[in-house]
Motif scaffolding. Structure first.
Motif, PDB file in Angstrom:
ATOM      1  N   ILE A  29       0.832  -1.209   0.000  1.00 42.29           N
ATOM      2  CA  ILE A  29       0.000   0.000   0.000  1.00 42.29           C
ATOM      3  C   ILE A  29       0.869   1.264   0.000  1.00 42.29           C
ATOM      4  O   ILE A  29       0.526   2.266  -0.620  1.00 42.29           O
ATOM      5  N   SER A  30       2.036   1.196   0.672  1.00 41.50           N
ATOM      6  CA  SER A  30       2.900   2.380   0.760  1.00 41.50           C
ATOM      7  C   SER A  30       3.389   2.844  -0.609  1.00 41.50           C
ATOM      8  O   SER A  30       3.713   4.013  -0.794  1.00 41.50           O
ATOM      9  N   TRP A  31       3.424   1.926  -1.591  1.00 39.11           N
ATOM     10  CA  TRP A  31       3.879   2.339  -2.923  1.00 39.11           C
ATOM     11  C   TRP A  31       2.900   3.327  -3.542  1.00 39.11           C
ATOM     12  O   TRP A  31       3.293   4.205  -4.302  1.00 39.11           O
ATOM     13  N   LEU A  32       1.615   3.186  -3.196  1.00 33.99           N
ATOM     14  CA  LEU A  32       0.601   4.092  -3.741  1.00 33.99           C
ATOM     15  C   LEU A  32       0.833   5.525  -3.260  1.00 33.99           C
ATOM     16  O   LEU A  32       0.534   6.487  -3.973  1.00 33.99           O
ATOM     17  N   ILE A  33       1.417   5.657  -2.048  1.00 31.55           N
ATOM     18  CA  ILE A  33       1.755   6.999  -1.543  1.00 31.55           C
ATOM     19  C   ILE A  33       2.863   7.594  -2.398  1.00 31.55           C
ATOM     20  O   ILE A  33       2.800   8.745  -2.838  1.00 31.55           O
ATOM     21  N   LEU A  34       3.892   6.767  -2.663  1.00 30.62           N
ATOM     22  CA  LEU A  34       4.993   7.206  -3.533  1.00 30.62           C
ATOM     23  C   LEU A  34       4.449   7.599  -4.911  1.00 30.62           C
ATOM     24  O   LEU A  34       4.814   8.645  -5.454  1.00 30.62           O
ATOM     25  N   ALA A  35       3.557   6.773  -5.463  1.00 25.50           N
ATOM     26  CA  ALA A  35       3.007   7.028  -6.799  1.00 25.50           C
ATOM     27  C   ALA A  35       2.230   8.344  -6.825  1.00 25.50           C
ATOM     28  O   ALA A  35       2.396   9.161  -7.738  1.00 25.50           O
ATOM     29  N   ALA A  36       1.394   8.577  -5.805  1.00 24.42           N
ATOM     30  CA  ALA A  36       0.598   9.815  -5.759  1.00 24.42           C
ATOM     31  C   ALA A  36       1.514  11.037  -5.657  1.00 24.42           C
ATOM     32  O   ALA A  36       1.316  12.040  -6.357  1.00 24.42           O
ATOM     33  N   LEU A  37       2.540  10.945  -4.797  1.00 16.84           N
ATOM     34  CA  LEU A  37       3.489  12.058  -4.636  1.00 16.84           C
ATOM     35  C   LEU A  37       4.224  12.331  -5.941  1.00 16.84           C
ATOM     36  O   LEU A  37       4.444  13.486  -6.306  1.00 16.84           O
ATOM     37  N   LEU A  38       4.596  11.255  -6.632  1.00 10.62           N
ATOM     38  CA  LEU A  38       5.360  11.417  -7.872  1.00 10.62           C
ATOM     39  C   LEU A  38       4.506  12.058  -8.972  1.00 10.62           C
ATOM     40  O   LEU A  38       4.952  12.989  -9.643  1.00 10.62           O
ATOM     41  N   ILE A  39       3.252  11.579  -9.138  1.00 10.73           N
ATOM     42  CA  ILE A  39       2.362  12.169 -10.154  1.00 10.73           C
ATOM     43  C   ILE A  39       2.231  13.678  -9.895  1.00 10.73           C
ATOM     44  O   ILE A  39       2.378  14.502 -10.795  1.00 10.73           O
ATOM     45  N   TRP A  40       2.002  14.027  -8.647  1.00  7.32           N
ATOM     46  CA  TRP A  40       1.804  15.415  -8.244  1.00  7.32           C
ATOM     47  C   TRP A  40       3.066  16.249  -8.514  1.00  7.32           C
ATOM     48  O   TRP A  40       3.005  17.324  -9.113  1.00  7.32           O
ATOM     49  N   THR A  41       4.237  15.735  -8.095  1.00 12.38           N
ATOM     50  CA  THR A  41       5.504  16.462  -8.286  1.00 12.38           C
ATOM     51  C   THR A  41       5.825  16.638  -9.772  1.00 12.38           C
ATOM     52  O   THR A  41       6.274  17.700 -10.196  1.00 12.38           O
ATOM     53  N   LEU A  42       5.580  15.586 -10.550  1.00 12.41           N
ATOM     54  CA  LEU A  42       5.880  15.656 -11.990  1.00 12.41           C
ATOM     55  C   LEU A  42       4.946  16.641 -12.697  1.00 12.41           C
ATOM     56  O   LEU A  42       5.382  17.449 -13.515  1.00 12.41           O
ATOM     57  N   ALA A  43       3.646  16.572 -12.357  1.00 13.88           N
ATOM     58  CA  ALA A  43       2.648  17.394 -13.064  1.00 13.88           C
ATOM     59  C   ALA A  43       2.779  18.880 -12.719  1.00 13.88           C
ATOM     60  O   ALA A  43       2.534  19.741 -13.564  1.00 13.88           O
ATOM     61  N   LEU A  44       3.169  19.165 -11.481  1.00 12.05           N
ATOM     62  CA  LEU A  44       3.201  20.567 -11.055  1.00 12.05           C
ATOM     63  C   LEU A  44       4.608  21.159 -11.019  1.00 12.05           C
ATOM     64  O   LEU A  44       4.768  22.372 -11.025  1.00 12.05           O
ATOM     65  N   GLY A  45       5.644  20.317 -10.973  1.00 16.50           N
ATOM     66  CA  GLY A  45       7.007  20.838 -10.855  1.00 16.50           C
ATOM     67  C   GLY A  45       7.920  20.470 -12.001  1.00 16.50           C
ATOM     68  O   GLY A  45       8.313  21.314 -12.800  1.00 16.50           O
ATOM     69  N   GLU A  46       8.239  19.178 -12.094  1.00 14.73           N
ATOM     70  CA  GLU A  46       9.253  18.710 -13.041  1.00 14.73           C
ATOM     71  C   GLU A  46       8.923  19.025 -14.508  1.00 14.73           C
ATOM     72  O   GLU A  46       9.705  19.669 -15.207  1.00 14.73           O
ATOM     73  N   PHE A  47       7.752  18.576 -14.976  1.00 11.68           N
ATOM     74  CA  PHE A  47       7.459  18.719 -16.407  1.00 11.68           C
ATOM     75  C   PHE A  47       7.173  20.169 -16.846  1.00 11.68           C
ATOM     76  O   PHE A  47       7.636  20.567 -17.926  1.00 11.68           O
ATOM     77  N   PRO A  48       6.451  20.987 -16.051  1.00 14.44           N
ATOM     78  CA  PRO A  48       6.305  22.396 -16.459  1.00 14.44           C
ATOM     79  C   PRO A  48       7.659  23.107 -16.572  1.00 14.44           C
ATOM     80  O   PRO A  48       7.807  24.045 -17.355  1.00 14.44           O
ATOM     81  N   ARG A  49       8.667  22.647 -15.801  1.00 14.75           N
ATOM     82  CA  ARG A  49       9.998  23.265 -15.850  1.00 14.75           C
ATOM     83  C   ARG A  49      10.792  22.773 -17.071  1.00 14.75           C
ATOM     84  O   ARG A  49      11.396  23.571 -17.783  1.00 14.75           O
ATOM     85  N   THR A  50      10.760  21.427 -17.308  1.00 18.59           N
ATOM     86  CA  THR A  50      11.598  20.877 -18.379  1.00 18.59           C
ATOM     87  C   THR A  50      10.947  20.993 -19.768  1.00 18.59           C
ATOM     88  O   THR A  50      11.648  21.081 -20.766  1.00 18.59           O
ATOM     89  N   VAL A  51       9.607  20.923 -19.834  1.00 19.10           N
ATOM     90  CA  VAL A  51       8.900  21.025 -21.130  1.00 19.10           C
ATOM     91  C   VAL A  51       7.830  22.107 -20.982  1.00 19.10           C
ATOM     92  O   VAL A  51       6.660  21.792 -20.758  1.00 19.10           O
ATOM     93  N   PRO A  52       8.189  23.398 -21.122  1.00 20.37           N
ATOM     94  CA  PRO A  52       7.235  24.472 -20.816  1.00 20.37           C
ATOM     95  C   PRO A  52       6.134  24.620 -21.866  1.00 20.37           C
ATOM     96  O   PRO A  52       6.191  24.036 -22.954  1.00 20.37           O
ATOM     97  N   ASN A  53       5.121  25.416 -21.498  1.00 26.71           N
ATOM     98  CA  ASN A  53       4.032  25.838 -22.403  1.00 26.71           C
ATOM     99  C   ASN A  53       3.089  24.732 -22.866  1.00 26.71           C
ATOM    100  O   ASN A  53       2.551  24.801 -23.969  1.00 26.71           O
ATOM    101  N   LEU A  54       2.866  23.730 -22.034  1.00 31.43           N
ATOM    102  CA  LEU A  54       1.835  22.732 -22.355  1.00 31.43           C
ATOM    103  C   LEU A  54       0.659  22.958 -21.398  1.00 31.43           C
ATOM    104  O   LEU A  54       0.776  23.693 -20.418  1.00 31.43           O
ATOM    105  N   SER A  55      -0.473  22.298 -21.703  1.00 30.98           N
ATOM    106  CA  SER A  55      -1.655  22.511 -20.857  1.00 30.98           C
ATOM    107  C   SER A  55      -1.532  21.741 -19.539  1.00 30.98           C
ATOM    108  O   SER A  55      -0.776  20.768 -19.438  1.00 30.98           O
ATOM    109  N   ALA A  56      -2.298  22.183 -18.537  1.00 35.43           N
ATOM    110  CA  ALA A  56      -2.275  21.515 -17.232  1.00 35.43           C
ATOM    111  C   ALA A  56      -2.669  20.048 -17.371  1.00 35.43           C
ATOM    112  O   ALA A  56      -2.062  19.167 -16.755  1.00 35.43           O
ATOM    113  N   ALA A  57      -3.681  19.779 -18.212  1.00 36.61           N
ATOM    114  CA  ALA A  57      -4.133  18.390 -18.394  1.00 36.61           C
ATOM    115  C   ALA A  57      -2.998  17.535 -18.962  1.00 36.61           C
ATOM    116  O   ALA A  57      -2.803  16.386 -18.537  1.00 36.61           O
ATOM    117  N   THR A  58      -2.236  18.104 -19.905  1.00 31.50           N
ATOM    118  CA  THR A  58      -1.107  17.362 -20.484  1.00 31.50           C
ATOM    119  C   THR A  58      -0.084  17.036 -19.409  1.00 31.50           C
ATOM    120  O   THR A  58       0.431  15.914 -19.357  1.00 31.50           O
TER     121      THR A  58
END
Ligand SMILES: [Zn+2]
Length: 209
Positions: A29-58
């Motif tokens: 079950i603890s892996w699901l915590i890691l997965a949720a944190l990672l999705i959130w960090t990637l969607a709001l931090g990592e990818f907007p920084r490395t690949v700018p100007n895409l939509s939030a849904a993307t």
């Protein structure tokens, strides 16, 4: 990572998800915590920084794809440990994904220094090979695939290298700790002494005399 079944007994809330090459794959079950944190960090931090100007849904889809990619990457890393362990007569109880990554559960300790060395190094080597392949595909397809696809491939390539290098830190229960012990074991021909020295450089030293 690899651990004996006794050490892996901390997984109480895990579910069986599939069987691969004869090995049962579990998700704690603890892996699901890691997965949720990672999705959130990637969607709001990592990818907007490395690949700018895409939509939030993307970015959310990219975060989801990156997390599935991590999931597959960890399974391939552990599968490499498991296949080598089976080759050297070390039965594997299963592979479990948990909050710190994955672990291949050994039913008993390795029978020789060589077997332990090859089993331990197999995971990081699989991650390095996978990381290199992904980085090459990303570089070759940058002009032809969507920026989102490139971003995810490039991220997963780097992530597999981080996975490999982090696991090579010479501290139990990381793979590097086992690599170190196997080296000392082969050199000194004394499993107990090699374990004490190798564990002294890791976090589990307090559990040993
Ligand atoms: Zn490993």
């Amino acid at each position: 990572m690899s651990a004996t079944a006794h050490e892996a007994a901390m997984f109480l809330h895990r579910i069986k998800i599939l069987t691969l090459a004869g090995f049962t794959i579990w998700i704690d079950i603890s892996w699901l915590i890691l997965a949720a944190l990672l999705i959130w960090t990637l969607a709001l931090g990592e990818f907007p920084r490395t690949v700018p100007n895409l939509s939030a849904a993307t970015y959310w889809w990219m975060g989801f794809a990156g997390t599935i990619g991590l999931f597959i990457s960890i399974i391939l890393h552990e599968l490499s440990h498991a296949l080598i362990a089976r080759r050297y007569d070390m039965p594997i109880a299963g592979i479990t994904l948990f909050i710190f990554g994955g672990v291949a559960e050994l039913n008993k300790e390795p029978s020789s220094a060589k077997a332990e060395f090859l089993m331990a190094i197999g995971g990081p080597i699989a991650s390095m090979v996978l990381g290199t392949i992904l980085l090459l595909i990303a570089a070759a397809s940058e002009k032809t695939v969507s920026p989102a696809a490139f971003g995810v491939l490039d991220y997963l390539g780097g992530l597999n290298w981080i996975l490999a290098l982090f696991n090579l830190i010479p501290a139990f229960p990381l793979d590097g700790g086992r690599v170190l012990r196997a080296g000392l074991w082969g050199w000194m021909n004394d499993f107990g002494r090699a374990t004490r020295i190798a564990a002294g450089s890791g976090a589990s030293s307090s559990a040993l005399p």
